[in-house]
Design a protein around this motif. Structure first.
Motif, mmCIF file in Angstrom:
data_model
loop_
_atom_site.group_PDB
_atom_site.id
_atom_site.type_symbol
_atom_site.label_atom_id
_atom_site.label_comp_id
_atom_site.label_asym_id
_atom_site.label_seq_id
_atom_site.Cartn_x
_atom_site.Cartn_y
_atom_site.Cartn_z
ATOM 1 N N VAL A 35 13.437 30.662 -40.283
ATOM 2 C CA VAL A 35 12.344 31.077 -39.404
ATOM 3 C C VAL A 35 12.893 31.597 -38.077
ATOM 4 O O VAL A 35 12.369 32.543 -37.492
ATOM 5 N N VAL A 36 13.953 30.971 -37.593
ATOM 6 C CA VAL A 36 14.608 31.325 -36.329
ATOM 7 C C VAL A 36 16.066 31.659 -36.610
ATOM 8 O O VAL A 36 16.660 31.138 -37.566
ATOM 9 N N GLN A 37 16.637 32.532 -35.801
ATOM 10 C CA GLN A 37 18.063 32.825 -35.902
ATOM 11 C C GLN A 37 18.692 32.800 -34.518
ATOM 12 O O GLN A 37 18.017 33.020 -33.510
ATOM 13 N N ARG A 38 19.979 32.469 -34.478
ATOM 14 C CA ARG A 38 20.733 32.459 -33.218
ATOM 15 C C ARG A 38 21.473 33.774 -33.062
ATOM 16 O O ARG A 38 21.940 34.363 -34.032
ATOM 17 N N ARG A 39 21.575 34.208 -31.806
ATOM 18 C CA ARG A 39 22.336 35.422 -31.521
ATOM 19 C C ARG A 39 23.117 35.203 -30.237
ATOM 20 O O ARG A 39 22.536 34.864 -29.197
ATOM 21 N N ASP A 40 24.430 35.355 -30.288
ATOM 22 C CA ASP A 40 25.287 35.170 -29.122
ATOM 23 C C ASP A 40 25.605 36.516 -28.488
ATOM 24 O O ASP A 40 26.121 37.419 -29.159
ATOM 25 N N LEU A 41 25.278 36.638 -27.205
ATOM 26 C CA LEU A 41 25.602 37.865 -26.495
ATOM 27 C C LEU A 41 27.086 37.866 -26.152
ATOM 28 O O LEU A 41 27.652 36.830 -25.793
ATOM 29 N N PRO A 42 27.739 39.011 -26.235
ATOM 30 C CA PRO A 42 29.182 39.078 -25.963
ATOM 31 C C PRO A 42 29.475 38.910 -24.481
ATOM 32 O O PRO A 42 28.578 39.016 -23.639
ATOM 33 N N PRO A 43 30.739 38.659 -24.132
ATOM 34 C CA PRO A 43 31.134 38.567 -22.719
ATOM 35 C C PRO A 43 30.769 39.867 -22.005
ATOM 36 O O PRO A 43 30.763 40.942 -22.630
ATOM 37 N N PRO A 44 30.449 39.824 -20.722
ATOM 38 C CA PRO A 44 30.549 38.649 -19.844
ATOM 39 C C PRO A 44 29.320 37.732 -19.880
ATOM 40 O O PRO A 44 29.295 36.730 -19.181
ATOM 41 N N ALA A 45 28.286 38.083 -20.656
ATOM 42 C CA ALA A 45 27.063 37.269 -20.641
ATOM 43 C C ALA A 45 27.302 35.875 -21.206
ATOM 44 O O ALA A 45 26.933 34.876 -20.595
#
Length: 226
Positions: free
Chosen positions: A66-76
């Motif tokens: 239902v939900v997914q994770r998303r990691d923003l790249p550096p520098p965020a």
């Protein structure tokens, strides 16, 4: 699902509740309908949930797709939570549940969140009564910006900035918006006091105002409710 017992019923309703029936699960989905959020932003919008419970609900909803994770790249270096396509399919159910629940005879004392207020605009939208014209609007609420795309037969609201110059812009703070929603002040009073600003062409400002006022109208209560 971790820590959750299944109803063991093959009916689609029971199977759906196996996924989203735990306390706080649907409210997490509600607060992701307008776009991705960080964990801290989700927690701030759900002040009654503990960090541990919120972590568990996000884990459960992620495991079930239902939900997914998303990691923003550096520098965020920021982890965002967002709905999957399957999760977004819950939107009509939540909008209908919101319309139904607003007719209950009692109202809790808690403060209404910005996501709930904006989703009430979408829930109140009726294509049959909509104007034929379309419009693009920005709502600037405190430090956040939201976009309303009105195509006459549909309404889309997202946590974003307008891709093109908006036809009208509303700028205010959440306290003022809550006060208007709760009928403590009128939109005209907020405009006169300077706590709310409307910019753009007159037709677009009128259309945006109509969308707001339609959602802020008191909900009719069922005749059999005392």
């Amino acid at each position: 699902m971790s820590g959750m017992r299944s109803y063991g019923d093959p009916c689609g309703v029971a199977r759906g509740l196996d996924v989203i029936g735990e306390r706080w699960a649907l409210l997490v989905v509600r607060d992701l309908l307008l776009g991705p959020k960080r964990f801290n932003d989700l927690h701030a919008g759900l002040p009654g949930v503990s960090p541990n419970v919120l972590t568990q609900r996000l884990r459960d909803l992620t495991e079930h797709g239902v939900v997914q994770r998303r990691d923003l790249p550096p520098p965020a270096r920021v982890r965002l939570y967002e709905l999957t396509d399957w999760g977004r399919d819950l939107e009509p159910l939540l909008l209908h549940l919101g319309r139904w629940g607003s007719q209950t005879p009692t109202t809790p004392d808690g403060l209404l969140g910005i996501d709930s207020i904006l989703l009430s605009i979408k829930a109140a939208f009726d294509p049959a009564n909509a104007a034929e014209s379309s419009g693009l609007y920005e709502l600037r609420i405190d430090a956040d910006t939201y976009v309303i795309e009105d195509t006459a037969d549909s309404l889309r609201i997202s946590r974003d900035t307008a891709p093109n110059p908006p036809d009208a812009t509303l700028t205010t703070n959440l306290d003022t918006l809550r006060a208007i929603y709760d009928h403590q002040i009128t939109l005209a009073t907020a405009l006169d006091s300077g706590s709310l600003h409307l910019d753009g062409n007159e037709a677009a400002k009128q259309r945006l105002t109509s969308l707001l006022l339609a959602s802020f109208a008191p909900s009719p209560r069922p005749t059999n409710v005392p």
